[in-house]
Scaffold this active site. Structure first.
Site, PDB file in Angstrom:
ATOM      1  N   HIS A 189       0.798  -1.345   0.022  1.00  0.00           N
ATOM      2  CA  HIS A 189       0.050   0.072   0.023  1.00  0.00           C
ATOM      3  C   HIS A 189       0.911   1.093  -0.177  1.00  0.00           C
ATOM      4  O   HIS A 189       1.792   1.506   0.789  1.00  0.00           O
ATOM      5  CB  HIS A 189      -0.832   0.027   1.179  1.00  0.00           C
ATOM      6  CG  HIS A 189      -1.753   1.185   1.298  1.00  0.00           C
ATOM      7  ND1 HIS A 189      -3.155   1.249   0.600  1.00  0.00           N
ATOM      8  CD2 HIS A 189      -1.543   2.590   1.730  1.00  0.00           C
ATOM      9  CE1 HIS A 189      -3.704   2.506   0.675  1.00  0.00           C
ATOM     10  NE2 HIS A 189      -2.860   3.164   1.487  1.00  0.00           N
ATOM     11  N   CYS A 190       0.700   2.011  -1.000  1.00  0.00           N
ATOM     12  CA  CYS A 190       1.559   3.255  -1.382  1.00  0.00           C
ATOM     13  C   CYS A 190       0.748   4.413  -0.819  1.00  0.00           C
ATOM     14  O   CYS A 190      -0.063   4.888  -1.177  1.00  0.00           O
ATOM     15  CB  CYS A 190       1.836   3.497  -2.507  1.00  0.00           C
ATOM     16  SG  CYS A 190       3.140   4.798  -2.772  1.00  0.00           S
ATOM     17  N   GLY A 191       1.346   5.008   0.382  1.00  0.00           N
ATOM     18  CA  GLY A 191       0.592   6.301   1.073  1.00  0.00           C
ATOM     19  C   GLY A 191       0.738   7.468   0.014  1.00  0.00           C
ATOM     20  O   GLY A 191       0.049   8.255   0.109  1.00  0.00           O
TER      21      GLY A 191
END
Length: 393
Positions: A189-191
């Site tokens: 998951h890429c912020g």
């Protein structure tokens, strides 16, 4: 001169902080000040801040901070997306304001005023594509297709059901606790994207990293050529050698040229240093993810393999210890043997050394060309296209 030293110190401190934050957990930095700074930035500073808030404002203040932390770290939010756009926009505006007045110049033509804007626009487009595209959400409609596309290897993936989605869990998928959905071929998951990176948008994410690396490199070289052009146009080397009697060697000229650049173009120098550091970081991230794609592995699977290898090593060591203990007990119960030569016993291998290396077998690695093709043209999209063509046919 004091300003120049302050500028250099500022750049050095910035570099140390950035390297410590991003790379301080690497084994090579273990036991070094870089590792200590990393622990302080990522854990210690926040804990001290929580204690300070608790001491001043009590439990109400602490709970407020924890609520903000939950929103920022555990729920989908656009904070990092806004920060990215702010960094990109402000950097481009500063470059326009401080450097575009020298374009066209000695080494750069006027076309770079427009190509730079186009390059930034392409970067924003890739950012939007990665942020808002479907990463490969597993639903009732497509779960059977994903189950057939990715078979279980029965090593790191076994047949099971997602306890949250209540759907069969395809191999290589993972339930993201932040997005609250199962994602096929889940990477992470890429912020910065406020989105998961999975089967359907890994290609956009890779393109984003590569393009922004090239963008930062382009800007760094462009500013460097602007400064080199100013040196040429203002005949700084000629003035230094003819009017100030400086020798024509690089060693003699370099300190004077650096001093002149820092005094006249300190903003451009700072931008060059910043962009060069960011380009190196982006190059590292892109190389890491490109290597994963070429071996058809994901970041999530890297952690799974590490856990599997660690567990297998512990299991082998336990078996070897049990075998050694059993042999020792049998030896005590058998007839007394003549004492073993001390030299021979010194060089004798321990049973724990004979446990052997744990072999990993990636069932999804089908050769780097096929792996690359699978990333650029995701299996699910190809399957959907074939299904659509068969319906029209």
């Amino acid at each position: 001169m004091a300003f120049h030293w302050a500028l250099m110190c500022h750049g050095l401190v910035t570099l140390i902080v950035v390297v410590s934050f991003l790379c301080g957990h690497w084994p090579i930095f273990h036991g070094t000040p870089i590792s200590s700074i990393h622990r302080f930035i990522t854990f210690g500073a926040y804990q001290y801040f929580l204690k300070f808030v608790g001491a001043v404002f009590g439990d109400k203040g602490t709970n407020s901070i924890l609520s903000v932390e939950y929103y920022c770290c555990d729920r989908p939010n656009p904070i990092l997306q806004i920060i990215y756009l702010a960094i990109l926009g402000s950097t481009y505006c500063i470059i326009v304001k401080t450097s575009f007045q020298y374009i066209p110049g000695y080494y750069l033509s006027g076309v770079h005023r427009y190509t730079s804007l186009l390059a930034v626009a392409v970067g924003v487009m890739l950012f939007l594509l990665t942020s808002f595209s479907d990463p490969g959400t597993v639903t009732d409609d497509n779960v059977s297709q994903y189950l057939s596309i990715y078979p279980y290897d029965n090593v790191i993936y076994t047949k099971k059901e997602c306890s949250t989605c209540k759907l069969p869990k395809p191999a290589r998928s993972k339930h993201c606790s932040i997005c609250n959905r199962c994602v096929a071929r889940f990477d992470h998951h890429c912020g910065w994207m406020n989105n998961c990176i999975g089967e359907r948008n890994t290609r956009y994410f890779l393109a984003f990293l590569l393009w922004h690396f090239l963008l930062c490199l382009y800007a760094t070289i462009g500013i460097g050529l602007i400064l080199a052009g100013r040196l040429k146009e203002l005949k700084i080397v000629h003035i230094l050698t003819v009017y100030y009697g400086v020798e024509t060697s690089f060693r003699s000229l370099a300190p004077h040229i650096v001093q002149w650049l820092l005094g006249s173009y300190n903003t451009q120098i700072l931008l060059m240093v910043f962009l060069a550091i960011v380009s190196l970081l982006l190059a590292g991230f892109f190389a890491y993810h490109a290597n994963l794609c070429l071996t058809n592995t994901t970041t999530n699977e890297m952690f799974k393999w590490q856990d599997y290898i660690s567990w297998q090593k512990k299991l082998h060591e336990a078996r070897a210890s049990s075998a050694a203990l059993k042999a020792s007990i049998n030896g005590m119960n058998s007839e007394r043997k003549p004492p073993e030569n001390k030299c021979k016993s010194f060089f004798k291998r321990s049973p724990l050394e004979n446990t052997g290396a744990v072999v990993t077998n990636n069932a999804y690695d089908k050769g780097f060309l096929h792996n690359l093709y699978e990333v650029i043209f995701p299996v699910r999209i190809r399957a959907s296209d074939l299904h659509t063509k068969s319906k029209h046919g």
